[in-house]
Design an enzyme around this catalytic site. Structure first.
Site, PDB file in Angstrom:
ATOM      1  N   ARG A  53     115.918  -6.634  -9.064  1.00 24.33           N
ATOM      2  CA  ARG A  53     115.187  -5.645  -9.870  1.00 24.33           C
ATOM      3  C   ARG A  53     114.042  -6.342 -10.601  1.00 24.33           C
ATOM      4  NH1 ARG A  53     115.629  -7.802 -14.022  1.00 24.33           N
ATOM      5  NH2 ARG A  53     114.219  -6.351 -15.008  1.00 24.33           N
ATOM      6  N   ARG A  96     112.900   2.793  -4.524  1.00 25.28           N
ATOM      7  CA  ARG A  96     112.591   3.032  -5.945  1.00 25.28           C
ATOM      8  C   ARG A  96     111.132   3.490  -6.035  1.00 25.28           C
ATOM      9  NH1 ARG A  96     114.614  -1.102 -10.291  1.00 25.28           N
ATOM     10  NH2 ARG A  96     114.696   0.826 -11.502  1.00 25.28           N
ATOM     11  N   ASP A 247     105.718  -1.796 -14.847  1.00 20.27           N
ATOM     12  CA  ASP A 247     106.074  -1.390 -13.476  1.00 20.27           C
ATOM     13  C   ASP A 247     104.920  -0.736 -12.737  1.00 20.27           C
ATOM     14  OD1 ASP A 247     108.787  -1.477 -14.999  1.00 20.27           O
ATOM     15  OD2 ASP A 247     109.226  -1.630 -12.860  1.00 20.27           O
ATOM     16  N   LYS A 258     110.079   0.091 -18.521  1.00 25.49           N
ATOM     17  CA  LYS A 258     111.453   0.549 -18.767  1.00 25.49           C
ATOM     18  C   LYS A 258     111.525   1.567 -19.898  1.00 25.49           C
ATOM     19  CE  LYS A 258     114.362  -0.187 -16.930  1.00 25.49           C
ATOM     20  NZ  LYS A 258     114.803   0.764 -15.878  1.00 25.49           N
TER      21      LYS A 258
HETATM   22  O1  MRU Z   1     114.777  -0.855 -13.669  1.00 25.01           O
HETATM   23  P1  MRU Z   1     114.315  -2.269 -13.709  1.00 25.01           P
HETATM   24  O2  MRU Z   1     115.312  -3.198 -14.309  1.00 25.01           O
HETATM   25  O3  MRU Z   1     113.786  -2.749 -12.379  1.00 25.01           O
HETATM   26  O4  MRU Z   1     113.071  -2.197 -14.699  1.00 25.01           O
HETATM   27  C1  MRU Z   1     112.341  -3.363 -14.929  1.00 25.01           C
HETATM   28  C2  MRU Z   1     111.311  -3.237 -15.961  1.00 25.01           C
HETATM   29  O5  MRU Z   1     111.046  -2.192 -16.511  1.00 25.01           O
HETATM   30  C3  MRU Z   1     110.533  -4.492 -16.244  1.00 25.01           C
HETATM   31  O6  MRU Z   1     110.106  -4.526 -17.562  1.00 25.01           O
HETATM   32  C4  MRU Z   1     109.317  -4.516 -15.325  1.00 25.01           C
HETATM   33  O7  MRU Z   1     109.692  -4.320 -14.005  1.00 25.01           O
HETATM   34  C5  MRU Z   1     108.584  -5.779 -15.433  1.00 25.01           C
HETATM   35  S1  MRU Z   1     109.373  -7.102 -14.568  1.00 25.01           S
HETATM   36  C6  MRU Z   1     108.410  -8.469 -14.684  1.00 25.01           C
END
Ligand code: MRU
Length: 349
Positions: A53, A96, A247, A258
């Site tokens: 992830r 995703r 993201d 997130k």
């Molecule tokens: O759902 P996740 O755990 O994949 O979400 C990750 C995040 O929101 C991170 O902050 C984002 O991907 C940046 S990772 C360098």
């Protein structure tokens, strides 16, 4: 950057290009278990269930994924290879929806595939080899970006600062070093005494399980708090800056990250604390003018009602709101740091 802080890469190719070795992040912090992804189910399950992830790590895993799945398909004709490639690309893309790194990495692999096919005499073995090299390149470029993000972001920090972060944008979320946490690791190797506050990050606890784990492992002073304690912490004057990952970034700087990130940005604005976003330029979505068009992943209600609890903690059949990401308006972001530099509002990358 001190490489010795990390014992392994979160994502790496293995078994002569027939497998991808990842640390299963769903098992952290209690167990450090590596697994090997080899077939379609392995890859789709690992990405959807968050075994791998973090936006950059998802992109890298998908790039390797398409190269490994094509190699393991054993297909011998170019025509079949083409249609299998298209099928696998779609399959991985559907895992995703929000992190644009996934789309960008798969589009890049497809572009490379079409380039390779321009050589009419190319063999299947050569295609496999070149696709694997492209995936390796994506990973190497990500590591390089993270080093540059650290160099750029540290210009905004000072020794002894207290930094708040949310979710996990560290070593585990990329291939090596991290994005939001990269300047913290750089500061550590310079002997700075940075203190980090890590939000728990409901409902999947990436802050509690992953950020706390990797920062403690690297010897960094980290304190865990629940997401609803941020205002209290800020009001006590305990936070000098916020740094989060991202993201998907729209052309105007609106940033998906997130769930919970936008509340922290609103609070940071109220308490006049700088709010920074760090990420590679592969997280920029050039097709979106603003964040209004972002697709936000909705996840299972059980992540809120049951997961982590020994007994269910909400009435059966309760309606549940569980978006995995939210969008922070660009006006609330003091700077966006990529490998290319430090950008300030109004954003023009
Ligand atoms: O759902 P996740 O755990 O994949 O979400 C990750 C995040 O929101 C991170 O902050 C984002 O991907 C940046 S990772 C360098």
């Amino acid at each position: 950057m001190d490489e010795a802080l990390f014992e392994y890469d979160s994502v790496s190719i293995c078994n002569n290009g027939q497998g991808l070795k990842i640390l299963d992040q769903t098992k952290l912090p209690n167990e450090e278990v590596f697994i090997i992804l080899q077939n379609e189910d392995d890859f789709t399950d690992a990405i959807t269930s968050l075994k791998v992830r973090g936006a950059p790590a998802i992109g890298i895993a998908a790039a390797y994924g398409i190269s490994i799945l094509m190699y393991n398909s054993g297909i011998k004709s170019i025509k079949d290879y083409r249609s299998e490639f298209t099928k696998i690309k779609k399959l991985l893309l559907n895992t995703r929806p929000t992190a644009v790194n996934l789309l960008n990495a798969l589009n890049r692999m497809e572009y490379r595939f079409f380039q390779i096919l321009k050589d009419k005499d190319v063999t299947i073995e050569e295609i496999n080899q070149k696709l694997q090299e492209e995936a390796e390149l994506i990973k190497c470029e990500d590591i390089d970006s993270n080093i540059k993000i650290a160099d750029n972001a540290i210009t905004l920090l000072k020794p002894s600062m207290s930094i708040l972060t949310h979710c996990n944008a560290g070593h585990l979320a990329v291939s090596r070093f991290g994005t939001a946490l990269a300047p913290i690791y750089l500061a550590k190797s310079k002997g700075w005494n940075i203190k980090v506050y890590s939000c728990e990050t409901r409902p999947l606890l990436q802050g509690a399980r992953l950020t706390s784990f990797e920062l403690m492992r690297a010897g960094i002073d980290v304190t865990l708090l629940c997401d609803n304690m941020v205002s209290s912490l800020m009001s006590e004057g305990k936070i000098d800056a916020v740094i989060t990952g991202c993201d998907r970034i729209a052309r105007n700087g609106d940033t998906a990250n997130k769930i919970g990130t936008s509340s922290i940005a609103v609070l940071a604005s109220y308490y006049k604390i700088p709010f920074y976003v760090a990420g590679p330029s592969t997280t920029i979505d050039n097709d979106s003018l603003t964040g209004d068009s972002f697709v936000i992943e909705q996840r299972s209600p059980e992540e809120i009602t049951e997961m982590w609890y020994s007994v269910r903690m909400a009435p059966k059949n309760i309606k549940v709101y569980n978006p995995a990401f939210d969008v922070t308006k660009s006006q609330l972001i003091s700077a966006i740091i990529t490998e290319k530099g430090v950008f300030k509002y109004p954003y023009n990358f």
